[in-house]
Write a protein that holds these residues in place. Sequence first.
Motif, short mmCIF file in Angstrom:
data_model
loop_
_atom_site.label_atom_id
_atom_site.label_comp_id
_atom_site.label_asym_id
_atom_site.label_seq_id
_atom_site.Cartn_x
_atom_site.Cartn_y
_atom_site.Cartn_z
N PRO A 1 -6.56 22.61 -4.95
CA PRO A 1 -5.61 22.40 -4.23
C PRO A 1 -5.92 21.26 -2.98
O PRO A 1 -6.98 21.20 -2.72
N LYS A 2 -4.75 20.35 -2.47
CA LYS A 2 -5.23 19.54 -1.50
C LYS A 2 -5.57 20.20 -0.38
O LYS A 2 -5.06 21.03 -0.09
N THR A 3 -6.62 19.75 0.33
CA THR A 3 -6.92 19.87 1.66
C THR A 3 -6.00 19.51 2.74
O THR A 3 -5.17 18.54 2.54
N VAL A 4 -6.19 20.09 3.94
CA VAL A 4 -5.42 19.54 5.00
C VAL A 4 -5.72 18.14 5.46
O VAL A 4 -4.64 17.37 5.67
N GLU A 5 -6.83 17.81 5.14
CA GLU A 5 -7.37 16.51 5.54
C GLU A 5 -6.70 15.47 4.42
O GLU A 5 -6.30 14.49 4.89
N GLU A 6 -6.51 15.74 3.26
CA GLU A 6 -6.04 15.06 2.44
C GLU A 6 -4.40 14.90 2.73
O GLU A 6 -3.86 13.69 2.63
N HIS B 1 0.21 16.37 12.97
CA HIS B 1 -1.23 16.47 13.45
C HIS B 1 -1.52 17.55 14.58
O HIS B 1 -2.33 18.31 14.39
N ARG B 2 -0.80 17.41 15.69
CA ARG B 2 -0.93 18.40 16.57
C ARG B 2 -0.51 19.69 16.32
O ARG B 2 -1.15 20.95 16.63
N GLN B 3 0.57 19.88 15.44
CA GLN B 3 0.98 21.27 15.14
C GLN B 3 -0.11 21.92 14.11
O GLN B 3 -0.47 22.97 14.01
N ALA B 4 -0.69 21.07 13.16
CA ALA B 4 -1.78 21.35 12.20
C ALA B 4 -2.89 21.88 13.22
O ALA B 4 -3.72 22.85 12.79
N ASP C 1 -0.24 9.91 6.85
CA ASP C 1 -0.64 8.82 7.73
C ASP C 1 -0.23 7.55 7.11
O ASP C 1 -0.04 6.27 7.52
N THR C 2 -0.13 7.40 5.48
CA THR C 2 0.14 6.30 4.65
C THR C 2 1.73 6.18 4.88
O THR C 2 2.03 4.89 4.23
N LEU C 3 2.45 6.98 5.38
CA LEU C 3 3.87 6.71 5.39
C LEU C 3 4.40 5.51 6.13
O LEU C 3 3.64 5.65 7.23
N VAL C 4 5.40 4.93 5.94
CA VAL C 4 5.78 3.62 6.75
C VAL C 4 6.32 4.49 8.24
O VAL C 4 7.28 5.32 7.86
N GLY C 5 6.08 3.84 9.09
CA GLY C 5 6.46 4.08 10.44
C GLY C 5 6.10 5.49 10.93
O GLY C 5 5.23 6.03 10.48
N ASN D 1 0.86 -1.17 -0.02
CA ASN D 1 -0.15 0.05 -0.01
C ASN D 1 0.99 1.10 -0.14
O ASN D 1 1.31 1.55 0.99
N ALA D 2 1.22 1.84 -1.29
CA ALA D 2 2.14 2.95 -1.33
C ALA D 2 1.42 4.19 -1.30
O ALA D 2 0.51 4.26 -2.09
N PRO D 3 2.17 5.20 -0.62
CA PRO D 3 1.56 6.42 -0.82
C PRO D 3 1.69 7.25 -2.10
O PRO D 3 1.21 8.07 -2.43
N HIS D 4 2.97 6.91 -2.79
CA HIS D 4 3.27 7.33 -4.20
C HIS D 4 3.00 5.94 -5.02
O HIS D 4 3.94 5.58 -5.50
N ASP D 5 1.76 5.82 -5.46
CA ASP D 5 1.49 4.49 -6.26
C ASP D 5 1.46 4.84 -7.52
O ASP D 5 0.58 4.74 -8.34
#
Length: 513
Positions: free
Chosen positions: A226-231, A250-253, A237-241, A146-150
């Motif tokens: 453009p991409k939203t904050v949620e996107e 997430h806290r900073q946002a 979140d899809t990144l490994v580790g 499941n890659a974030p850059h697919d």
Amino acid sequence: MTDALTLAAALDALAAAATTAGVDATEARREGECLAATIAEPSRGAFVDWSEQTGRATSSEDFMDAASRGRRFRSAPTPTMSGLSLAGSAHAPAYAQALSDVALAAATLGEENPRAVGNAATAAAAQLGESRTPAPTAAPGALDFNAPHDQAARSGDHFLAQMMDQLGQVQRKLSNLDLVQQDSRSSLAEEGALAPVSKPGDPVATQAPPTEPEKPEQPAEPEPAPKTVEELLAELDTLVGLTDVKAEIHRQAAILRVEGLRKEAGLSSPTITRHLIFNGNPGTGKTTVARLVAGIYRALGLLSKGQLVEVDRSEMVAGYLGQTAMKTADLVKSAEGGVLFIDEAYSLAGDQYGQEAIDTLVKEMEDKRDDLVVIVAGYPVPMAIFISQNPGLESRFRTQIDFADYTDDELAKIFGVMAKAAEYDVDETVLDRLRALLGAAERGPTFGNARYVRNVLEAAIGRHAWRLRDIEAPTLEQLRTLEADDLDQVVPDGPSEPVEWQPVPDPTEQEPL
């Protein structure tokens, strides 16, 4: 065999794509030159061809400087590509394809070298990853990641000799050559589709279209949002580790979002420093996260553009006092509206040239405080010393985020993600070989983490192509499948193989008797 696209032609096409997209064509060409140099770096004599194709004086020094600057583009989009993607530009796919063509043309420079092929494949995937499409179905027995850059690397038919034809076959079988703009609001798993394309020689392409009444021109499609904050947070979140890193971003946002809402409501709000310190060893995802932070800040309205400009000491410090200030100011100007990411920032401490760069940086941060974010990165202890040496830095960098080293299992998953992005299949035997390499690797503070496994993959792709070079008509499965024997030990990030720079002989000199 289809004639290989020359680097000169690919750079011209890149500049034209930049002009069409409304971005600086000169900067785009420079990015392309640096990308080409880093791909061709392992190939003996590549600097001669590179100089000829770029129109520059024949200089191994210029070539190596460009290769050093472009090394980051082997695993991440260029600043221009990143900016077009964040803006949801309809021209992003065409620009990504032009960058991919530059990468693949660079593999033909100098003497044939399988490692250059691997460099080209992963670099093309990194650029095309900004214009996502669904991944092709994996071969039987291959693992699904499941890659974030697919997004797979798509090219013309221009690799080295037979390898160009072989890898061209997989391009033609797996996908069309034209990319279409994706809806940037769709989820990462569902983003993108390829438009059907007719190719020269197809019946549809050679037959005249039926006569139809002229239709009124349709209004142009509106630019996608453009991409939203949620996107962007979902992409994070899809990144490994990176569990702790994700939680902190997430806290900073959330904090910055509330601060913005309070200002809109006319309420007082403490000024929150947006600049960040990323502590961690090489290859732990700092640049990837910085790019997402740039997009998040843009989506929150804190930045006007959201591009990431990544630099190091060599790009900030000049050869003479006085020049460094101008050089640093120019870099900050290019990052205005986005994020300036300074890798190994601690290297600026300790001499008058670096101090001049720091002093200029602090002044520019104050002058552009409403539309600039600076992220400094490096090893934890040197970074602490670096920040403490300048009061201006201490007051501006109050948030530190620590990037832990990846585990072997996380690195194996990252390897699978990278392989899938380049349209290669791996199974457990390949990952077991990778784990064996990781177990034998020295895991000190200079260990490359994800950079190490990227180097393993690049070398494996080159060996895979070399292994198939004598097979006249390899199957699709053969073209896609990496084997355990394709993996081998790698050297640290840099020239993939020893390159002998041979001086041009002086015809006036005589052999000694």
